[in-house]
Enzyme design. Structure first.
Site, PDB file in Angstrom:
ATOM      1  N   GLU A   1      67.346  20.742  39.955  1.00  0.00           N
ATOM      2  CA  GLU A   1      66.186  21.198  39.183  1.00  0.00           C
ATOM      3  C   GLU A   1      66.618  22.243  38.170  1.00  0.00           C
ATOM      4  O   GLU A   1      67.349  23.182  38.508  1.00  0.00           O
ATOM      5  CB  GLU A   1      65.116  21.846  40.078  1.00  0.00           C
ATOM      6  CG  GLU A   1      64.238  20.905  40.840  1.00  0.00           C
ATOM      7  CD  GLU A   1      63.133  21.657  41.590  1.00  0.00           C
ATOM      8  OE1 GLU A   1      62.545  22.599  41.015  1.00  0.00           O
ATOM      9  OE2 GLU A   1      62.855  21.304  42.752  1.00  0.00           O
TER      10      GLU A   1
ATOM     11  N   GLU B   1      65.910  24.751  47.688  1.00  0.00           N
ATOM     12  CA  GLU B   1      65.846  26.169  47.326  1.00  0.00           C
ATOM     13  C   GLU B   1      65.855  27.052  48.569  1.00  0.00           C
ATOM     14  O   GLU B   1      65.197  28.090  48.630  1.00  0.00           O
ATOM     15  CB  GLU B   1      64.626  26.438  46.431  1.00  0.00           C
ATOM     16  CG  GLU B   1      64.676  25.642  45.130  1.00  0.00           C
ATOM     17  CD  GLU B   1      63.432  25.762  44.264  1.00  0.00           C
ATOM     18  OE1 GLU B   1      62.515  26.534  44.618  1.00  0.00           O
ATOM     19  OE2 GLU B   1      63.370  25.068  43.233  1.00  0.00           O
TER      20      GLU B   1
END
EC number: 3.2.1.78
Length: 379
Positions: free
Chosen positions: A294, A189
């Site tokens: 994810e 991320e």
């Protein structure tokens, strides 16, 4: 004239050398183990057949249970384990006995082996505590990445963290002593601003430098050759956004992003479709494997979310795998458990011929050989 000719020859040789380093149909680690190479090649092939489903900490704990042998919420609902098993290295840097979610590392090692022996795939992220100030991964008070680079004040501390992780990763062995392949997802991320390595505090060139150092250190210094490296972003709006912190083809095997559904489901669908479209283009251009490391919808309040929202979008693209986040409790779960509102639809998702769970993957033997079309059963 001679000087011009010499420069031209050097330029051609340099370009040839650069191209030779980047082999589009092989792992980015030229010394990857046999099992790791087989996994890589089979993951490339299987994108033509379907999407592997994964779940974080699947066999470690679930809703109303923890550390019970042969347990899995996914299996309890569908009859099969997931194909991909997500784990976290967080706290290994402190010599802790358990990871960030309370799974003892000794147990985690066994669960990784169990998944591998079933023919499943293991992937690790690392919510590493901030090496500069010992605060959590979510600390964004300074540019910590700059401080852990080679000339930074916390460089030696960061190297010590890597050494501990390498020792643990090298302890993952199959029954014949072979290293168990791992999808390693560092600095995940990285286009978000919530981690100390994110875009709120880190310049792109520093993130690229620490990524390269990390992979080079693990490969060259610690001799870790069972990793396939996953570049995983958060939100982005263009190929340029996605690639702004990309460390280069020699340091990446898979490309993907993390994206979660909120109560605004149409917005999620729109964002997912846009990012998948960009991802597909980037993956093709760089000869990388596309994935969604994810995703999920916390507590899954929509009874038909799996086949009504998620599947129609992901089925449009060539993705290797998709992983939903962990089942941490009644109010924090991303896969259904028996009796959960979306359980029946999850079974429909499982039964879709374009979705791979463990029971479809195991017969293929993805570590022992490179599959051909006839080996790819279940579709």
């Amino acid at each position: 004239m001679k000087n011009v000719l010499l420069v031209s020859i050097i330029t051609v040789l340099s370009i040839t050398s650069l191209k030779a380093q980047v082999q589009p149909n092989a792992p980015c680690d030229p010394k990857a183990t046999k099992e790791t190479r087989n996994l890589y090649n089979n993951m490339r092939q299987l994108v033509e057949k379907g999407i592997m489903y994964g779940h974080h900490d699947d066999t470690g704990y679930g809703v109303n249970w923890r550390l019970q042998a042969d347990s899995s919420d996914v299996k309890a609902v569908t009859g099969s384990y997931p194909a991909i098993y997500g784990w976290d290295l967080a706290r290994i840097e402190h010599d802790s006995t358990s990871d960030i979610n309370g799974i003892p590392f000794e147990t985690q090692r066994q669960l990784v082996k169990d998944a591998y022996q079933r023919g499943g795939v293991n992937t690790f992220c690392w919510h590493m505590d901030n090496p500069v100030n010992d605060k959590t991964a979510w600390d964004t008070t300074n540019n910590s990445v700059k401080d852990i680079l080679a000339d930074g004040e916390a460089h030696d501390k960061y190297v010590a963290y890597l050494k501990k992780a390498a020792k643990f990763i090298k302890s993952f062995k199959g029954d014949n002593g072979e290293a168990i392949p791992i999808l390693f997802r560092p600095f995940h991320e990285l286009t978000g601003g919530w981690f100390w390595w994110g875009n709120k505090t880190t310049d792109p060139q520093d993130l690229i430098a620490i990524w390269r150092f990390t992979i080079d250190y693990l490969r060259k210094k610690e001799k870790v050759h069972n990793l396939l490296v996953v570049y995983s972003t958060a939100d982005f709006n263009s190929p340029e956004d996605f690639m702004a912190r990309y460390p280069g083809d020699d340091y990446v095997d898979l490309v993907g992003f993390d994206l979660y559904c909120t109560d605004n489901v149409p917005q999620f669908v729109q964002r997912l479709d846009k990012q998948l479209s960009i991802l597909q283009t980037v993956a093709a251009e760089h000869h990388k494997i596309a994935c969604v490391p994810e995703t999920g919808y916390q507590s899954i309040p929509d009874a038909n979310w799996w086949t009504g929202t998620l599947l129609p979008e992901i089925a449009k693209y060539k993705l290797s795998y998709l992983l939903t986040w962990r089942n941490g409790g009644l109010n924090h779960h991303f896969a259904p458990y028996p009796g959960q509102k979306s359980a029946a639809d999850f079974v429909r998702f499982y039964n879709n011929p374009k979705v791979l769970f463990q029971d479809k993957l195991s017969p293929m033997g993805i570590y022992g050989k490179v599959l051909n079309t006839n080996d790819q059963t279940g579709h």
